[in-house]
Every structure is written in structure tokens, then in C-alpha cells.
Scaffold this motif. Structure first.
Motif, PDB file in Angstrom:
ATOM      1  N   ARG A 125       0.842  -1.203   0.000  1.00  0.00           N
ATOM      2  CA  ARG A 125       0.000   0.000   0.000  1.00  0.00           C
ATOM      3  C   ARG A 125       0.867   1.239   0.000  1.00  0.00           C
ATOM      4  NH1 ARG A 125      -5.370  -0.854   1.145  1.00  0.00           N
ATOM      5  NH2 ARG A 125      -5.875   1.299   1.597  1.00  0.00           N
ATOM      6  N   VAL A 126       0.333   2.310  -0.600  1.00  0.00           N
ATOM      7  CA  VAL A 126       1.047   3.584  -0.646  1.00  0.00           C
ATOM      8  C   VAL A 126       0.318   4.592   0.244  1.00  0.00           C
ATOM      9  CG1 VAL A 126       1.741   5.511  -2.136  1.00  0.00           C
ATOM     10  CG2 VAL A 126       1.883   3.155  -2.993  1.00  0.00           C
ATOM     11  N   LEU A 127       1.063   5.151   1.186  1.00  0.00           N
ATOM     12  CA  LEU A 127       0.521   6.195   2.066  1.00  0.00           C
ATOM     13  C   LEU A 127       1.243   7.502   1.753  1.00  0.00           C
ATOM     14  CD1 LEU A 127      -0.942   7.408   4.513  1.00  0.00           C
ATOM     15  CD2 LEU A 127       0.743   6.301   6.004  1.00  0.00           C
ATOM     16  N   VAL A 128       0.485   8.484   1.310  1.00  0.00           N
ATOM     17  CA  VAL A 128       1.079   9.774   0.942  1.00  0.00           C
ATOM     18  C   VAL A 128       0.785  10.804   2.032  1.00  0.00           C
ATOM     19  CG1 VAL A 128       0.878  11.724  -0.671  1.00  0.00           C
ATOM     20  CG2 VAL A 128       1.037   9.389  -1.556  1.00  0.00           C
ATOM     21  N   VAL A 129       1.836  11.520   2.454  1.00  0.00           N
ATOM     22  CA  VAL A 129       1.627  12.671   3.328  1.00  0.00           C
ATOM     23  C   VAL A 129       1.515  13.883   2.420  1.00  0.00           C
ATOM     24  CG1 VAL A 129       2.419  13.946   5.343  1.00  0.00           C
ATOM     25  CG2 VAL A 129       3.168  11.598   5.006  1.00  0.00           C
ATOM     26  N   ASP A 130       0.379  14.553   2.502  1.00  0.00           N
ATOM     27  CA  ASP A 130       0.092  15.648   1.579  1.00  0.00           C
ATOM     28  C   ASP A 130      -0.149  16.947   2.347  1.00  0.00           C
ATOM     29  OD1 ASP A 130      -0.675  16.651  -1.112  1.00  0.00           O
ATOM     30  OD2 ASP A 130      -2.642  16.907  -0.168  1.00  0.00           O
ATOM     31  N   LEU A 131       0.279  18.047   1.746  1.00  0.00           N
ATOM     32  CA  LEU A 131      -0.011  19.353   2.355  1.00  0.00           C
ATOM     33  C   LEU A 131       0.054  20.426   1.278  1.00  0.00           C
ATOM     34  CD1 LEU A 131       3.106  20.458   4.492  1.00  0.00           C
ATOM     35  CD2 LEU A 131       3.174  19.063   2.448  1.00  0.00           C
ATOM     36  N   ASP A 132      -0.500  21.594   1.574  1.00  0.00           N
ATOM     37  CA  ASP A 132      -0.474  22.687   0.610  1.00  0.00           C
ATOM     38  C   ASP A 132       0.950  23.184   0.427  1.00  0.00           C
ATOM     39  OD1 ASP A 132      -3.190  22.511   0.465  1.00  0.00           O
ATOM     40  OD2 ASP A 132      -3.554  24.074   1.969  1.00  0.00           O
ATOM     41  N   GLU A 133       1.242  23.640  -0.791  1.00  0.00           N
ATOM     42  CA  GLU A 133       2.618  24.058  -1.071  1.00  0.00           C
ATOM     43  C   GLU A 133       3.072  25.219  -0.178  1.00  0.00           C
ATOM     44  OE1 GLU A 133       3.860  24.118  -5.187  1.00  0.00           O
ATOM     45  OE2 GLU A 133       5.247  25.765  -4.764  1.00  0.00           O
ATOM     46  N   GLU A 134       2.165  26.134   0.119  1.00  0.00           N
ATOM     47  CA  GLU A 134       2.547  27.276   0.958  1.00  0.00           C
ATOM     48  C   GLU A 134       3.012  26.806   2.336  1.00  0.00           C
ATOM     49  OE1 GLU A 134       3.103  30.203  -0.298  1.00  0.00           O
ATOM     50  OE2 GLU A 134       2.442  29.163  -2.113  1.00  0.00           O
ATOM     51  N   LYS A 135       2.281  25.853   2.883  1.00  0.00           N
ATOM     52  CA  LYS A 135       2.617  25.295   4.194  1.00  0.00           C
ATOM     53  C   LYS A 135       3.966  24.572   4.114  1.00  0.00           C
ATOM     54  CE  LYS A 135       0.895  25.064   8.170  1.00  0.00           C
ATOM     55  NZ  LYS A 135       0.142  26.116   8.801  1.00  0.00           N
ATOM     56  N   GLN A 136       4.167  23.861   3.025  1.00  0.00           N
ATOM     57  CA  GLN A 136       5.396  23.104   2.813  1.00  0.00           C
ATOM     58  C   GLN A 136       6.603  24.062   2.763  1.00  0.00           C
ATOM     59  OE1 GLN A 136       5.172  21.037  -0.920  1.00  0.00           O
ATOM     60  NE2 GLN A 136       6.715  19.520  -0.371  1.00  0.00           N
TER      61      GLN A 136
END
Ligand code: ATP
Length: 198
Positions: A125-136
Motif C-alpha cells: 500500500r502507498v501512504l502519501v503525506v500531503d499538504l499545501d505548497e505554501e505550508k510546505q
């Protein structure tokens, strides 16, 4: 053994999330840590990398200067492929061996280049941690000396957010605080335990 591949862009929160899974007693394998160990003196990749990239990348203590190496390959596809050809097969083998040695319902394998380097066959399984670019940009800027432009350049060189999400079986959204992150990890932990039993 259910293997969860944890990935995400620079500074997305992969290490933080992996630490939270470890807090639930889940074994974590870290591809970056394996890669770092491979380039230390007397390890197999050490000589090969110096042969390919020259002694200029070795610091006064005899260690490979990973920042210098990164700079050499960042804008140079051919050189990057050369480095990856040395490192990736060894990292893959090591991940495989380590996962075979584990005795747990499931494990988390942190692989920043899981999708880019076509390592998807290592995991179920693939688990992606995602966030908005500005936050990143904000988080990476806060913890390093990189300028905003440099951070944006690194993000632009990585796989597109939508493409990464396309491969995701599960997504952790990391725009909010650590409590929100932990709540999502806990929920997934229960889900993975159930899946591992099936
Ligand atoms: P890299 O790609 O550089 O390996 P990473 O994906 O492992 O980074 P982390 O090191 O876990 O990301 O997180 C990046 C930074 O953001 C760290 O300083 C971390 O403490 C901080 N951080 C992560 N998640 C949160 C959050 N929800 N709230 C506040 N800070 C956070």
C-alpha cells in the motif's frame, strides 16, 4: 507482512508521521537512513561513488559530503541517474532484507522516491503525506537555511502533487497541527492492523 510505503514531498512530514507509527510499536524502515549508511567509509557504495564523482566530494574526515553530492546531481539528469544506479539497487535489497526479518502485523517503509524511482513493487500500500505548497515552503524554510526560491525549486523538481496523490491508497493531510496528524495516524494504524489480519 503488510508493507506500507510512506512517501511525500520535501518537508511534508514523513519523518514525523513515521515516528508516530513507531510510537504505536510499528517497525519503521527508512530508505534515506539506509542510503546514508551505504555511503559511509568501508561500505560497498563508498568506493564506487568516489570513482564516479571524484575525490572532491570527500571531506577532510574521509566522509562523502552528501550536500556536495546532491549539488552535483541536482541539475544534471545523467549524473543523477549514475548516482541512482549505484544506490537504488542496494537500498532496495536492504529494504527487502530488513522487512523479511521483521515479526509484526505490518511495517512502514519511508521511501521519499517511492513513485519517482519506481519502487512501488516493494510495498502493498502507498501512504502519501500531503499538504499545501505554501505550508510546505513555510515548514521547510523554518527548519533549514534554504531560501524560499530554493525550496520552491526543489518542490518543482519533485513529482507533481497530483501525480503522487494518484498513486495513494491512503492520504494523511498535514496542513494542521501535530494533534491532527496523530489522530490520522492512529486511525490508519487501526485500519492497517485490520487489513493485516485479513
Ligand atoms: P524531508 O523531506 O526533508 O525528509 P519530512 O517529509 O521527513 O522531510 P518532517 O521532517 O517530518 O518532514 O517535517 C518537516 C518539518 O515540519 C519538521 O520541522 C517538522 O517538525 C515540521 N512539522 C511536520 N508536521 C508538522 C505539523 N503538523 N505541525 C507543525 N510542524 C510540523
Amino acid at each position: 507482512m503488510l508493507r506500507i510505503g510512506l512517501t511525500g514531498g520535501i518537508g511534508s512530514g514523513k519523518t514525523t508521521v513515521a515516528d508516530m507509527f513507531a510510537g504505536h510499536g510499528v517497525p519503521v524502515i527508512d530508505a534515506d537512513e539506509i542510503a546514508r549508511a551505504l555511503v559511509t567509509p568501508y561500505q560497498p557504495a563508498y568506493d564506487e561513488i568516489i570513482e564516479a564523482f571524484g575525490r572532491a566530494i570527500v571531506d577532510d574526515d574521509g566522509n562523502i559530503d552528501r550536500d556536495k553530492l546532491r549539488q552535483l546531481v541536482f541539475d544534471n539528469t545523467q549524473r543523477r541517474q549514475e548516482l541512482e544506479a549505484i544506490l537504488h539497487p542496494r537500498v532496495r535489497t536492504e529494504i527487502h532484507h530488513r522487512s523479511l526479518e521483521l515479526d509484526a502485523p505490518y511495517c512502514v517503509i519511508v521511501i521519499p522516491l517511492l513513485i519517482e524511482a519506481d519502487q512501488l513493487d516493494l510495498v502493498e500500500r502507498v501512504l502519501v503525506v500531503d499538504l499545501d505548497e505554501e505550508k510546505q515552503v513555510q515548514r521547510v524554510g523554518a527548519r533549514s537555511r534554504l531560501s524560499e526560491a530554493e525550496v520552491r525549486k526543489i518542490i518543482a523538481a519533485q513529482i507533481e502533487r497530483s501525480e503522487r496523490l494518484r498513486h495513494a491508497d491512503d492520504v494523511i493531510e498535514n496542513n494542521a497541527d501535530l494533534a491532527s496528524l496523530e489522530a490520522q495516524v492512529e486511525k490508519l494504524h487501526r485500519r492497517y492492523l485490520t487489513l493485516a489480519r485479513e
